[in-house]
Design an enzyme around this catalytic site. Structure first.
Site, PDB file in Angstrom:
ATOM      1  NE  ARG A 102      11.898  40.678  19.950  1.00  0.00           N
ATOM      2  CZ  ARG A 102      12.145  41.950  20.285  1.00  0.00           C
ATOM      3  NH1 ARG A 102      11.662  42.916  19.550  1.00  0.00           N
ATOM      4  NH2 ARG A 102      12.878  42.228  21.340  1.00  0.00           N
ATOM      5  CG  ASP A 224      18.385  49.978  23.593  1.00  0.00           C
ATOM      6  OD1 ASP A 224      17.790  49.423  24.542  1.00  0.00           O
ATOM      7  OD2 ASP A 224      18.451  49.477  22.466  1.00  0.00           O
ATOM      8  CB  CYS A 264      13.588  51.524  23.106  1.00  0.00           C
ATOM      9  SG  CYS A 264      15.212  50.759  23.160  1.00  0.00           S
ATOM     10  NE  ARG A 292       7.439  49.052  19.261  1.00  0.00           N
ATOM     11  CZ  ARG A 292       8.147  47.938  19.517  1.00  0.00           C
ATOM     12  NH1 ARG A 292       8.965  47.916  20.574  1.00  0.00           N
ATOM     13  NH2 ARG A 292       8.067  46.877  18.746  1.00  0.00           N
TER      14      ARG A 292
END
Length: 305
Positions: A102, A224, A264, A292
């Site tokens: 990430r 988002d 999200c 997810r």
């Protein structure tokens, strides 16, 4: 078989329909596949904090019989004076079976992907968020049954999530409108590439700056956060720029009666989406978040098995 990565949606372009179906299958059969990744270890490197990405990957590996190791990027030498990104990726490849990274910068993500000899999965960078897009497509297929003939409108900042959604929609035959302010449109190269894939696949990827026009007859409304991690846009500027793109009851009323609403997360209620809509009967936000986990399982099994 040569190792593969999932850094861009396009890395597994041909497998997206199968990944969606596998995620749905693994969801229905949860807790029955505890040996699929037995003895496998996933290294999870985090430059950005996370709730859903960290927990879903960790639980996914556990439920598939493997192990996940959380690594704070600030506590290792990667990219610092003492060790190159490339060397760190090569060393990690000797310890584990996969890397989930990430990252802030997609250029560093690409270096890790090129240097590692084990699969590298993006948990997000500043260009794409492929695992989020996969979970979103799983949610859409669960609720709508098909992608063909359906229209998704993405409202707000044309960010990494929007970029990956355009690719995923184009591949799966879902029509998508990226409805964003002119100054915050998604990546132009990605949008052009997605539009070409969509055209060859019988769907459409188009741009809009008019939320009211875009939301007419929509099957899915998606948004988002207006200010992503690492974005230093002042809140008052974001409000001026994005306020007309907020998903609220007025915009939702323009869509189809069975339109679903997606976010999200994390959500800033009262900004990009109202609490009334997010908690309302058309919201699938929590299903989307749960997916997810199942999307991650599909990716991990496919790349690491």
């Amino acid at each position: 078989m040569a190792k593969r990565n999932l850094i861009s949606v396009l890395d597994m372009k041909e497998e997206w329909p199968d990944l969606v179906d596998l995620a749905i299958k693994l969801k229905k059969e949860r807790y029955t596949h505890g040996a699929l990744l037995k003895g496998k270890t996933l290294l999870m490197i985090f430059e950005k904090p996370s709730t859903r990405t960290r927990i879903s990957f960790d639980v996914a590996m556990t439920e598939l019989g493997g192990n996940a190791l959380h690594i704070d990027a600030s506590k290792i030498h990667m990219g610092q004076h003492s060790e190159t990104v490339e060397d760190t990726a090569k060393v990690m490849s000797r310890f584990a079976h996969g890397i989930m990274y990430r990252a802030y910068d997609y250029k560093v993500m690409d270096k890790v992907g090129e240097s590692a000899t084990i699969p590298v999965i993006s948990g997000l960078d500043n260009l794409e968020h492929p695992c989020q897009a996969l979970a979103d497509m799983v949610t859409i297929k669960e609720t709508k049954g098909t992608f063909r003939g359906k229209k998704m409108v993405y409202l707000g900042d044309g960010n990494n999530v929007c970029n990956s959604l355009m690719y995923a929609s184009a591949i799966l035959g879902l029509d998508m409108v990226a409805c964003c302010p002119a100054s915050r449109m998604p990546n132009a190269e990605i949008m052009l590439g997605a539009a070409r894939i969509a055209d060859a696949n019988g769907s459409k990827i188009v741009a809009s700056h008019d939320p009211k026009e875009a939301c007419k007859d929509a099957d899915i409304l998606y948004t988002d956060t207006w200010i992503s991690m690492g974005d230093d846009t002042p809140v008052n500027e974001a409000l001026k720029l994005f306020s007309m793109y907020q998903i609220n009851s007025d915009l939702l009323s323009l869509a189809k009666d069975d339109c679903i609403v997606m976010h999200c997360l994390p959500a800033h209620r009262g900004y990009e989406i109202t609490g009334e809509v997010m908690d309302g009967p058309q919201s699938v936000v929590l299903d989307q978040a749960e997916n997810r986990l199942h999307a991650q399982k599909a990716v991990l099994y496919t790349l690491i098995k």
